[in-house]
Design a protein around this motif. Sequence first.
Motif, PDB file in Angstrom:
ATOM      1  N   HIS A   4       0.852  -1.186   0.000  1.00 24.31           N
ATOM      2  CA  HIS A   4       0.000   0.000   0.000  1.00 24.31           C
ATOM      3  C   HIS A   4       0.885   1.232   0.000  1.00 24.31           C
ATOM      4  CE1 HIS A   4       0.280   1.960   4.008  1.00 24.31           C
ATOM      5  NE2 HIS A   4       0.571   0.756   4.456  1.00 24.31           N
ATOM      6  N   GLU A   8      -3.546   3.328   0.106  1.00 20.61           N
ATOM      7  CA  GLU A   8      -4.197   2.810  -1.106  1.00 20.61           C
ATOM      8  C   GLU A   8      -3.532   1.501  -1.511  1.00 20.61           C
ATOM      9  OE1 GLU A   8      -6.862   2.996  -4.565  1.00 20.61           O
ATOM     10  OE2 GLU A   8      -6.868   3.635  -2.462  1.00 20.61           O
ATOM     11  N   ASP A  52     -12.694  -1.351  -3.891  1.00 17.50           N
ATOM     12  CA  ASP A  52     -11.664  -0.319  -4.029  1.00 17.50           C
ATOM     13  C   ASP A  52     -10.273  -0.919  -4.180  1.00 17.50           C
ATOM     14  OD1 ASP A  52     -13.093   2.277  -3.793  1.00 17.50           O
ATOM     15  OD2 ASP A  52     -13.763   1.416  -1.906  1.00 17.50           O
ATOM     16  N   TYR A  54      -6.874  -2.317  -6.066  1.00 18.75           N
ATOM     17  CA  TYR A  54      -6.076  -1.819  -7.188  1.00 18.75           C
ATOM     18  C   TYR A  54      -4.951  -2.805  -7.458  1.00 18.75           C
ATOM     19  CZ  TYR A  54      -4.566   1.715 -10.454  1.00 18.75           C
ATOM     20  OH  TYR A  54      -4.269   2.380 -11.614  1.00 18.75           O
ATOM     21  N   HIS A  74      -8.021  -1.914 -11.940  1.00 16.72           N
ATOM     22  CA  HIS A  74      -8.908  -1.549 -10.837  1.00 16.72           C
ATOM     23  C   HIS A  74     -10.193  -2.350 -10.957  1.00 16.72           C
ATOM     24  CE1 HIS A  74     -10.905   1.048 -13.810  1.00 16.72           C
ATOM     25  NE2 HIS A  74      -9.700   1.538 -14.091  1.00 16.72           N
ATOM     26  N   HIS A  84       0.325   6.044  -7.058  1.00 17.48           N
ATOM     27  CA  HIS A  84       0.572   5.264  -5.837  1.00 17.48           C
ATOM     28  C   HIS A  84       1.158   3.898  -6.189  1.00 17.48           C
ATOM     29  CE1 HIS A  84      -3.108   2.759  -6.333  1.00 17.48           C
ATOM     30  NE2 HIS A  84      -2.562   1.985  -5.410  1.00 17.48           N
ATOM     31  N   ASP A 244      -9.786   6.923  -4.081  1.00 13.53           N
ATOM     32  CA  ASP A 244      -8.369   6.736  -3.776  1.00 13.53           C
ATOM     33  C   ASP A 244      -8.089   7.160  -2.341  1.00 13.53           C
ATOM     34  OD1 ASP A 244      -5.589   6.536  -3.826  1.00 13.53           O
ATOM     35  OD2 ASP A 244      -5.448   7.314  -5.864  1.00 13.53           O
ATOM     36  N   ARG A 245      -7.488   6.273  -1.583  1.00 15.77           N
ATOM     37  CA  ARG A 245      -7.087   6.611  -0.209  1.00 15.77           C
ATOM     38  C   ARG A 245      -5.849   7.497  -0.198  1.00 15.77           C
ATOM     39  NH1 ARG A 245     -11.554   3.589  -0.877  1.00 15.77           N
ATOM     40  NH2 ARG A 245     -12.175   2.462   1.005  1.00 15.77           N
ATOM     41  N   SER A 246      -5.015   7.362  -1.204  1.00 12.49           N
ATOM     42  CA  SER A 246      -3.805   8.170  -1.308  1.00 12.49           C
ATOM     43  C   SER A 246      -4.142   9.518  -1.938  1.00 12.49           C
ATOM     44  CB  SER A 246      -2.757   7.440  -2.148  1.00 12.49           C
ATOM     45  OG  SER A 246      -3.003   7.632  -3.526  1.00 12.49           O
ATOM     46  N   THR A 248      -3.316  10.414  -4.797  1.00 12.72           N
ATOM     47  CA  THR A 248      -3.455  10.149  -6.231  1.00 12.72           C
ATOM     48  C   THR A 248      -2.310  10.802  -6.999  1.00 12.72           C
ATOM     49  OG1 THR A 248      -5.866  10.150  -5.990  1.00 12.72           O
ATOM     50  CG2 THR A 248      -4.993  10.166  -8.230  1.00 12.72           C
TER      51      THR A 248
END
Length: 333
Positions: A4, A8, A52, A54, A74, A84, A244-246, A248
Amino acid sequence: MDMHTAGEPVRIFDAAGLGVQGATILQKRRDMGDRFDHLRRAMMLEPRGHADMYGAILTPPGDPAYDAAVLFTHNSGYSTMCGHATVALGRFLYDQARVQGRTQTRFTLECPCGPVAIEITPDTDPAAAPVVRFESVESFALTLDDGIDLQGFGQVQFDVGYGGAFYAILPSYRLGLDFHQTPLIQLVEAAGKLVAELRATRSFRHPEEPDLSFLYGAILTDSDRLAPGRLTHNLCWFGEAQIDRSPTGSGVSARLAVAHARGQIAPGDSIPFAGASGQTFEGAVARPTEHGITAAVSGRAYYMARSELILEAQDPFIHGFTLPARFGDFLPA
């Protein structure tokens, strides 16, 4: 390998023996979708993945000048660029070289959007993750101050930036939403509604490659300005409603290109970007280009798991499944 970056996930799969065909990475992207998409679904979707999830599928590069080639995946298909995942792959390639007794800190990654240069800076603490910095393909502002009549929100002004993929970019206040106080689900729904309307009514043309000519998502921001050294937050909606948790990486590149086009930032200005996890990437304009900029983005990636996915022939979900919109979808037509 599961890793991760800023929260993400990225699932790395070595497809060297799979036989993905194509003289170019975009041809391989099409072949992967045509002949092996069941493997993407198995890796990305439930029960082995989630909505979610990836992925990064490594394939042999088409040019010996490249260290590796990658197809980004994805829940609904294949991306053209992913920051990421590039950060994660940078650490992965660096560590693989170390296992082989080599110290290599620079790599060139063949991505669907073009070659991406990666540089690794080991931490002074040998137990810490290294900093991975990449310089992406040319990023540029496609349109500034565009507008659309969006049902429920009225006339909405936005920019379109490219950082390996196209994004509609706008501060959330233009949708009548306070970025920091609005419930996340409302931001997500508003971004999704904007993307759906733009995809249905507008075209997004890359100047060189038709396969890159589509709107990948939308980025809602906390402000309409970037300032050197000042933290900025954004929410990235991409694909088919993935969040996106990051921060991006391709979106950071696109935001930098738009800000540079507006004269807000200059080469060398460094800006911290945070996404939904709160963890940051550092972004900067490395240098101007003919049509925009070369963006530099850096972050750290972490290992989570090394696993073997099992696909049993009798498994009803051998190639994954997505949750239905309603239970009535299970009923016969």
